[in-house]
Design an enzyme around this catalytic site. Structure first.
Site, mmCIF file in Angstrom:
data_model
loop_
_atom_site.group_PDB
_atom_site.id
_atom_site.type_symbol
_atom_site.label_atom_id
_atom_site.label_comp_id
_atom_site.label_asym_id
_atom_site.label_seq_id
_atom_site.Cartn_x
_atom_site.Cartn_y
_atom_site.Cartn_z
ATOM 1 N N GLU A 122 118.155 -35.571 -44.136
ATOM 2 C CA GLU A 122 116.997 -36.208 -43.508
ATOM 3 C C GLU A 122 115.725 -35.366 -43.681
ATOM 4 O O GLU A 122 115.023 -35.076 -42.707
ATOM 5 C CB GLU A 122 117.278 -36.486 -42.036
ATOM 6 C CG GLU A 122 118.467 -37.409 -41.817
ATOM 7 C CD GLU A 122 118.682 -37.768 -40.344
ATOM 8 O OE1 GLU A 122 118.223 -37.010 -39.467
ATOM 9 O OE2 GLU A 122 119.301 -38.817 -40.081
ATOM 10 N N GLU A 267 125.506 -41.905 -41.901
ATOM 11 C CA GLU A 267 125.835 -41.621 -40.502
ATOM 12 C C GLU A 267 125.640 -42.895 -39.690
ATOM 13 O O GLU A 267 124.584 -43.530 -39.752
ATOM 14 C CB GLU A 267 124.947 -40.509 -39.938
ATOM 15 C CG GLU A 267 125.090 -39.166 -40.636
ATOM 16 C CD GLU A 267 124.146 -38.107 -40.080
ATOM 17 O OE1 GLU A 267 123.651 -38.275 -38.945
ATOM 18 O OE2 GLU A 267 123.891 -37.108 -40.776
#
Length: 487
Positions: A122, A267
């Site tokens: 991220e 995720e």
């Protein structure tokens, strides 16, 4: 004409084949290791195998974990932390050394089935203020070059796990989706590079975070029961936020000429503690709802079929950062000792989660507030602060599993957390003024569990866990029969 028995057998085989092919696109899990007392890697690999988990995503290349995954039958996505992006971006030699040590060595010598290298984690989060924007793509290119030089580029693909804030929709309709304006050019460059190298786009999607950040977010829209108010996007109906978010990405890719790029959900999951909406009931409801969709092969309006996805996460991490919230330490389907938190069926047989085997706990004793202690003692506050600074007290917050206790209960929980993370040393239960004591009576109260720590075994990660020969042969035999039926 075929006999009824032959037709019946063929029908059963077709059903088995359908389930098998869905299983081969099986659910993955994220295996994080930020725990004060992690389970031995070999124990975790056996836990994965016992629960039929065939894919795992790692956040860094831990040698012991990769060693335990040797010849396990488990596919691996191995990660590069953000703090390594700069040196890798600045030097192909550094990238080649990383690939040699963390990919080639394990693939060639140890038989680890590494399928992906996740470059960063991220990196374009708004909270990072652009720190990694200039170095992520160069790092991605250098790792790809290193894989090519190592002769692994066909087997091992690069990707970048990204947060869903890299795209947006001004109208909240998926069809209006596009990449965030300030990073749009960068995103298109990354997507082009992934497409050129037949590599997937990896996205992390968290309906819980939407609920956590927005108190007005419709709760039912976070789940898969179809009880929330649906969104109608030009005839495509969305009854949950995951589908809407995922298809916003699909539209973002499609508008920029990459409508066929493969997508991995890196995720997806729900935490069980640390917030009023982080609890066992919601976590089970969300994860089981997601697994039920996977089992029947349901996708989104834009992309039918089961998602390639990794649940977040496998096991709690009591040493993880609590940014953005206390729930960060409670995403696991299992407690840190490998016990299942709730009933969850990951496969088609309806069975629940299987606990870790051969896990050894410390003695059944706890550090608590002494009965004669004065709760107005000025040393009490600093002692609790010290304990929570060095241990995990995230279950004490409002709406959390231990949020309903009185002051004495809160103090005891803090003391015990520090005592357990300190391996039950007598000195770890000697707070100033004799305000603490060791007890052999479990102080757990209602939903609040006072943990007893597991014994840490740093040598337990050596060795590999082989996939059972009988199961492997059975799978191959069933695959052969499936191919025979299709042909």
């Amino acid at each position: 004409m075929l006999s009824k028995s032959v037709v019946a057998v063929s029908f059963v085989l077709i059903l088995l084949c359908r389930n098998l092919f869905i299983e081969l696109e099986a659910i993955g899990v994220n295996w994080g290791s930020q725990a004060s007392h992690p389970l031995p890697p070999a124990t975790v690999v056996r836990l994965l195998q016992a629960n039929g988990i065939r894919k795992v995503k790692l956040f860094e290349a831990d040698t012991k974990i990769l060693g335990a995954l040797s010849r396990s039958g488990i596919q691996v996505m191995v990660g590069i932390p953000n703090d390594l992006l700069a040196p890798i971006a600045g030097s192909v030699a550094v990238a080649e050394r990383w690939v040699s040590q963390n990919v080639s060595a394990h693939v060639s010598s140890n038989g680890v089935d590494i399928r992906y290298v996740a470059v960063g984690n991220e990196p374009f989060l708004k909270a990072f203020n652009g720190t990694f924007e200039d170095i992520t793509l160069p790092a991605l290119k250098n790792i790809q070059s290193a894989l090519i030089r190592a002769g692994l580029a066909t087997q091992v693909k690069v990707t970048v796990p990204l947060n869903a804030d890299v795209y947006q929709s001004a109208s909240n309709l998926p069809s209006d989706g596009d990449f965030r304006l300030e990073i749009r050019d960068l995103m298109i460059s990354i997507v082009q590079f992934l497409s050129d190298n037949q590599a997937p786009f990896t996205i992390n999607i968290y309906p819980f975070i939407s609920l956590y950040n927005d108190p007005h977010f419709p709760v039912e829209f976070a789940f898969f029961d179809g009880t929330g108010d649906p969104i109608n996007d030009n005839g495509k109906v969305y009854d949950n936020v995951l589908d809407a978010n995922y298809d916003t990405l699909v539209w973002s890719l499609q508008k920029n000429g990459f409508g066929n790029l493969s997508i991995i959900v890196g995720e997806v999951g729900w935490p069980t503690d640390g917030d009023k909406n982080a609890n066992m009931q919601y976590a089970r409801r969300y994860n089981q709802g997601f697994m039920n969709r996977q089992r029947v092969g349901r996708g989104t309006p834009m992309r039918p079929g089961p998602m390639d996805a990794y649940l977040f996460s496998l096991i709690d991490e009591d040493a993880k950062s609590i940014q953005p919230g206390n729930f960060e330490r409670h995403w696991g389907m299992f407690y840190i000792d490998g016990r299942p938190k709730y009933q969850l069926s990951l496969g088609g047989n309806g069975n629940g989660l299987v606990p870790a085997k051969d896990v050894h706990h410390m003695a059944k004793k706890w550090c608590v507030l002494a009965p004669n202690a004065n709760v107005e003692d000025p040393r009490l506050g600093p002692s609790v602060g010290y304990a929570c600074d060095h241990a995990d007290c995230t279950s004490l917050g409002y709406g959390s599993s231990c949020g309903g206790m009185d002051l004495a209960g809160n103090v005891s929980y803090a003391f015990n957390s520090y005592y357990q993370v300190s391996d039950q040393l007598d000195s770890a239960c000697k707070f100033p003024g004799g305000i603490s004591m060791i007890s052999t009576r479990d102080p757990s109260f209602g939903s609040c569990q006072f943990k007893v720590m597991i014994k840490s075994d740093s040598s337990g990660g050596e060795g590999s866990v082989r996939m059972g020969l009988t199961r492997s042969v059975a799978v191959l035999l069933l695959l052969w029969m499936c191919m025979y039926i299709v042909l």
